[in-house]
Design an enzyme around this catalytic site. Structure first.
Site: not given
Length: 295
Positions: A68, A107, A122
């Site tokens: 991420c 995250h 995302d």
């Protein structure tokens, strides 16, 4: 860094004249179907630097994926280049084994504002919890997509992201359905606030994830990629292919155990990844062995 080179990497050749929702959605879908969520560098003895140029070179020029902190950071840059109102947010992922969210942020995700409406974008949660379209930031509203039904709920400034799980059909099993909970079961994914973040806020996390032996990314070599029908996932030596909604409210799940040689071939054939350094596949016992046990 060049936006046209990024577009070539994700095979996007449509108009980007308007920074609107339609353009965002198409770019997002190209991104998640071209750039795997993966942590293979950790298991190839490669250091991951948290700077945009390094990430760009890795993902765009070397045609790798990223986790991420890399993939969403690259998408953040691309959307800024295109004129979108976008900011970074930090999230705390849910740990099913502990039935709790992580105490620390682990995250990174994006918030994009278009015509006064906020969307969560995302591209790098990976696996079966990856949305295929930007999600409107609104509390309590079901947002059906091909991977499943997603929703946000808000409580006193904290937002919670979750997905409704489907049944799974695994042909290799004698029982037609797994013992996973029935449709209607909720899988918590992560929580976040709307406090804007800077990429430097994640430097400590980037270092921690690479040196700590206790986090799941150290215990599993992971590579997942969204397809036009579902998702591919390679966890250790286990390759899982999911086709969403194979029959009504049921996902088809096919699982294969690979040899070391087949792992390398699968990375090339399914994920378009050719590693520069030798991968040591990892899947620590005591953890879910494949994608199915986590979805």
């Amino acid at each position: 860094m060049n936006i046209q080179e990024y577009f070539a990497r994700i095979s996007y050749n449509e108009s980007h004249e308007h920074a609107d929702l339609q353009t965002l959605t198409v770019i997002f879908q190209h991104h998640i179907q071209a750039i795997p969520f993966e942590n293979l560098s950790m298991h190839c003895r490669e250091t991951m630097e948290l700077d945009l140029q390094s990430t760009y070179n890795k993902i765009v020029r070397k045609k790798r994926g990223g986790w991420c902190l890399e993939s969403n950071h690259l998408l953040f840059w691309a959307l800024q280049e295109l004129g979108y109102d976008v900011c970074l947010l930090g999230g705390n992922s849910y740990e099913p084994a502990k039935r709790a969210y992580t105490a620390e942020i682990n995250h990174i995700l994006l918030k994009v504002v278009i015509k006064g409406n906020s969307y969560i974008v995302d591209a790098a949660f990976g696996g079966a919890y990856q949305a295929w379209k930007p999600l409107m930031l609104i509390s309590g509203k079901d947002q059906p997509q091909i991977p499943g039904i997603f929703r946000f709920t808000e409580d006193n400034g904290s937002w919670y992201f979750e997905k409704v799980k489907r049944k799974h059909y695994i042909p290799e099993q004698s029982v037609p359905f797994t013992d996973t909970p029935d449709l209607g079961n909720i899988r918590k994914i992560y929580t976040f606030t709307l406090k804007p973040r800077h990429i430097n806020d994640f430097q400590e996390l980037n270092t921690y994830l690479q040196v700590s032996p206790d986090n799941i990314l150290a215990k599993k070599s992971i590579c997942t990629l969204q397809t036009t029908e579902g998702v591919y996932a390679l966890v250790g030596w286990t390759f899982t292919e999911v086709k969403y909604n194979y029959t009504e409210d049921v996902d088809l799940v096919q699982i294969t155990t690979l040899t070391d040689e087949e792992v390398e071939k699968t990375l090339k054939d399914k994920f378009n990844i050719v590693l520069e350094n030798k991968l040591t596949p990892v899947n620590v016992r005591g953890l879910p062995p494949n994608l199915v046990d986590t979805i």
